[in-house]
Design a protein around this motif. Sequence first.
Motif, PDB file in Angstrom:
ATOM      1  N   ASN A   1     -12.034  31.680 -29.796  1.00  0.00           N
ATOM      2  CA  ASN A   1     -10.883  32.495 -29.418  1.00  0.00           C
ATOM      3  C   ASN A   1     -10.001  32.753 -30.619  1.00  0.00           C
ATOM      4  O   ASN A   1      -9.848  31.901 -31.502  1.00  0.00           O
ATOM      5  CB  ASN A   1     -10.068  31.803 -28.311  1.00  0.00           C
TER       6      ASN A   1
ATOM      7  N   ASN B   1      -4.545  30.816 -35.132  1.00  0.00           N
ATOM      8  CA  ASN B   1      -4.866  32.234 -34.962  1.00  0.00           C
ATOM      9  C   ASN B   1      -3.727  33.218 -35.179  1.00  0.00           C
ATOM     10  O   ASN B   1      -3.840  34.368 -34.788  1.00  0.00           O
ATOM     11  CB  ASN B   1      -5.444  32.451 -33.557  1.00  0.00           C
TER      12      ASN B   1
ATOM     13  N   GLY C   1      -3.989  34.564 -30.597  1.00  0.00           N
ATOM     14  CA  GLY C   1      -2.785  34.938 -31.349  1.00  0.00           C
ATOM     15  C   GLY C   1      -1.485  34.677 -30.592  1.00  0.00           C
ATOM     16  O   GLY C   1      -0.512  35.432 -30.713  1.00  0.00           O
ATOM     17  N   LEU C   2      -1.517  33.634 -29.784  1.00  0.00           N
ATOM     18  CA  LEU C   2      -0.330  33.186 -29.029  1.00  0.00           C
ATOM     19  C   LEU C   2       0.265  34.272 -28.119  1.00  0.00           C
ATOM     20  O   LEU C   2       1.480  34.518 -28.128  1.00  0.00           O
ATOM     21  CB  LEU C   2       0.756  32.646 -29.964  1.00  0.00           C
TER      22      LEU C   2
ATOM     23  N   ASN D   1      -6.734  20.331 -30.865  1.00  0.00           N
ATOM     24  CA  ASN D   1      -6.765  21.775 -30.671  1.00  0.00           C
ATOM     25  C   ASN D   1      -8.149  22.264 -31.097  1.00  0.00           C
ATOM     26  O   ASN D   1      -8.996  21.483 -31.530  1.00  0.00           O
ATOM     27  CB  ASN D   1      -5.649  22.432 -31.508  1.00  0.00           C
ATOM     28  N   SER D   2      -8.398  23.552 -30.980  1.00  0.00           N
ATOM     29  CA  SER D   2      -9.717  24.082 -31.353  1.00  0.00           C
ATOM     30  C   SER D   2     -10.010  23.801 -32.823  1.00  0.00           C
ATOM     31  O   SER D   2      -9.095  23.596 -33.631  1.00  0.00           O
ATOM     32  CB  SER D   2      -9.747  25.589 -31.114  1.00  0.00           C
TER      33      SER D   2
HETATM   34  O1  OXC Z   1      -3.072  26.673 -30.474  1.00  0.00           O
HETATM   35  C1  OXC Z   1      -3.892  27.554 -30.196  1.00  0.00           C
HETATM   36  N1  OXC Z   1      -5.204  27.273 -30.232  1.00  0.00           N
HETATM   37  C2  OXC Z   1      -6.146  28.195 -30.022  1.00  0.00           C
HETATM   38  O2  OXC Z   1      -7.356  27.894 -30.139  1.00  0.00           O
HETATM   39  N2  OXC Z   1      -5.785  29.476 -29.684  1.00  0.00           N
HETATM   40  C3  OXC Z   1      -4.440  29.729 -29.318  1.00  0.00           C
HETATM   41  C4  OXC Z   1      -4.034  31.150 -29.613  1.00  0.00           C
HETATM   42  O3  OXC Z   1      -4.663  31.798 -30.450  1.00  0.00           O
HETATM   43  O4  OXC Z   1      -3.033  31.570 -29.020  1.00  0.00           O
HETATM   44  N3  OXC Z   1      -3.504  28.812 -29.850  1.00  0.00           N
END
Ligand code: OXC
Length: 311
Positions: free
Chosen positions: A69, A131, A72-73, A192-193
């Motif tokens: 993903n 992101n 972008g918040l 987080n990712s």
């Molecule tokens: O903290 C985040 N982690 C993610 O993997 N994606 C979101 C994002 O892009 O909004 N924000």
Amino acid sequence: AVSLATSIAGVSLSSCLYNASGPLCTTAEELDAIGNSEAGAILSKSATLEKRAGNPEPRYFETPWGSINSMGLPNEGFQYYLDYASRAEAFAKPYIMSISGLSHQDNVDMIKALAGQKHIAAIELNLSCPNVPGKPQTGYDFEQSRALLQRVFEHVSLPLGVKLPPYFDLPHFDMMAAVLNDYPLAFVTCVNSIGNGLVIDPESESVVIKPKSGFGGIGGDFIKPTALANVRKFYTLLNKDIAIIGCGGVKSGLDAFEHILCGASAVQIGTQFMREGTTCFSRIARELGEIMQQKGYADITSFQGKLRSLD
Ligand SMILES: O=C1NC(=O)NC(C(=O)O)N1
């Protein structure tokens, strides 16, 4: 009978399983669905001070092993999630707000506005969105993390935890733990990712998401070993009054069991929730309960953190 109940900094969760910030928690309807599910808490999409459209689409893609993903918040803005708090009361479970300010000042302004808000159980401060083009992840800058936490703890009155990026180099764990141990954090959420992975489609010979030339955060099966390592390492390094929340690669009761064995007090579900919807909370809770029953564990603390080493 077994109990999945847990408490984080005095916040009682009927189930140690709830949603990860991000998937399916941006609108009031989505948050209501989590409230109506077996999730032990409701966690909002990371809020910025102002409403954001986020990155151009397509910005999310599922693979057989997980997800990529670059959202972008996108979010409805801080006030929307603050206003939602009174609506969350109807669900008799904690409502936790995630915030991800685009500057330290924005984070401080949001935290000041949250002072004394009685319908908000805790704050999850996101230090790890990968992101927002041009925005480095605060969690990978130890001095910036310290500077932000210093200012945050001058104003915060609610239980506050941080959402951390995954770390990979052992000295980095020590350096971040040295920062985190200096503050009265309620919890840290690991992880987080994994930022800036790349998924391509060999048939069309193209990337699969539009933003950032196809680069995006990776979630799902592949990140579980990294998530478990981060949970375990911070469990061993942080003050015992800082709870560890596990996140990453949880799609079954067994995955949740592994996170708790590594030291997690609670477990968040992201990619699998996006895939399956709210039934994932009742299914994974049932599977975890069955595993605990078979192993003779009455509650989470019976096995939490009790991972054996081989020496
Ligand atoms: O903290 C985040 N982690 C993610 O993997 N994606 C979101 C994002 O892009 O909004 N924000």
